[in-house]
Design an enzyme around this catalytic site. Sequence first.
Site, PDB file in Angstrom:
ATOM      1  N   CYS A  86      -4.431 -24.356 150.503  1.00  0.00           N
ATOM      2  CA  CYS A  86      -5.092 -24.686 149.232  1.00  0.00           C
ATOM      3  C   CYS A  86      -6.315 -23.812 148.988  1.00  0.00           C
ATOM      4  O   CYS A  86      -7.378 -24.032 149.580  1.00  0.00           O
ATOM      5  CB  CYS A  86      -5.480 -26.161 149.240  1.00  0.00           C
ATOM      6  N   CYS A 111      -9.383 -25.565 147.558  1.00  0.00           N
ATOM      7  CA  CYS A 111     -10.144 -26.358 148.537  1.00  0.00           C
ATOM      8  C   CYS A 111     -10.963 -25.452 149.457  1.00  0.00           C
ATOM      9  O   CYS A 111     -12.116 -25.752 149.759  1.00  0.00           O
ATOM     10  CB  CYS A 111      -9.217 -27.171 149.443  1.00  0.00           C
ATOM     11  N   ASP A 112     -10.372 -24.370 149.927  1.00  0.00           N
ATOM     12  CA  ASP A 112     -10.965 -23.648 151.057  1.00  0.00           C
ATOM     13  C   ASP A 112     -11.433 -22.226 150.746  1.00  0.00           C
ATOM     14  O   ASP A 112     -12.057 -21.584 151.590  1.00  0.00           O
ATOM     15  CB  ASP A 112      -9.944 -23.587 152.216  1.00  0.00           C
TER      16      ASP A 112
END
Length: 305
Positions: A131, A134-135
């Site tokens: 993701c 997200c990261d």
Amino acid sequence: MRNMVIIGSGPAGLTAAIYAARANLQPLLIEGKEPGGQLTLTTLVENYPGFADGIMGPQLMEDMRKQAQRFGAEVVNGYVHAVKLTEQPFRVYYGEEEIVAKTVVISTGSSAKLIGLESEMQLMGHGVSTCATCDGFFYRGKEIAVVGGGDSAMEEATFLTKFATRVSVIHRRDVLRASKIMQARAQRNPKIHFIWNSVVEEVLGSRETGVSALQLKDIKTQQLSRLKVDGLFVAIGHNPNTEIFRGQIDLDDRGYIITRPDSTRTNISGVFACGDVQDPVFRQAITAAGSGCMAAMESERWLEH
Ligand code: NAP
């Protein structure tokens, strides 16, 4: 006879449980194979509102579970292997148990497809991610690789150039599957370069120090090479977890549950779906939680009427 059974324990299912429990419906939530869902595979979550300094994914999910239990939701560990939604009341089976319920909330989520390497699993959350939203932020000034040739891979690679100095897209063929517009956007980005006809054979690094390099294989020449990177994003698609519902509930051609517009209602009256299992577009914890709230409220109204 239960008022409501919730299948799945990601942000969608647990938010449904919080709302249903507070409405005094005493819901039963069956956690599934991966209690807490995909967020338990990530480390720091920085985009969930309310946590100014971020929160670890597993911690966030544990807190959501405790919050649901505090209001009287019953949370059991188990994997639902069959359902009977064709007649009222509905029946849900996990382990040796049969649950009879007036409403069912499906929040079984989706699973990111993985390459299937042991080292990929070992370093998940420690340099390997599924993701970018997200990261990506953790890779400011770093070099990363994205695997895949579809729209997801192009989108993630383009997004990651906001942070990374260089993004290598590794694709197993020499033609992209992505739409022309997404391809063009990635191809004219000077930070993105493509490694064609290649697969990742090994992710090198450790859980302590993160990813250091990838071992690649050119599948035309069989030649091995090493690519130095700080992170690997696997973007080869997602599969909604809908196998047990197939044939009973309407799914789209990719297997996602079809919900009515602006609603979590499915084609079966009394069965609601929320979170990634019905959302191929946004796939965020916060959107999943929002739709979990909708499912609980719609179930409550359904029970009242
Ligand atoms: P996808 O279209 O199925 O593409 C998956 C890609 O990963 C393909 O290029 C495939 O290679 C590759 N792949 C699959 N398994 C692999 C493996 N084991 N090892 C290496 N490579 C592998 O999936 P997606 O990109 O997630 O897109 C899913 C759907 O969502 C599509 O309909 C897409 O249009 C849509 N989507 C749209 C947007 C947007 O419009 N903004 C963004 C994201 C996704 P091959 O090409 O060789 O099969």
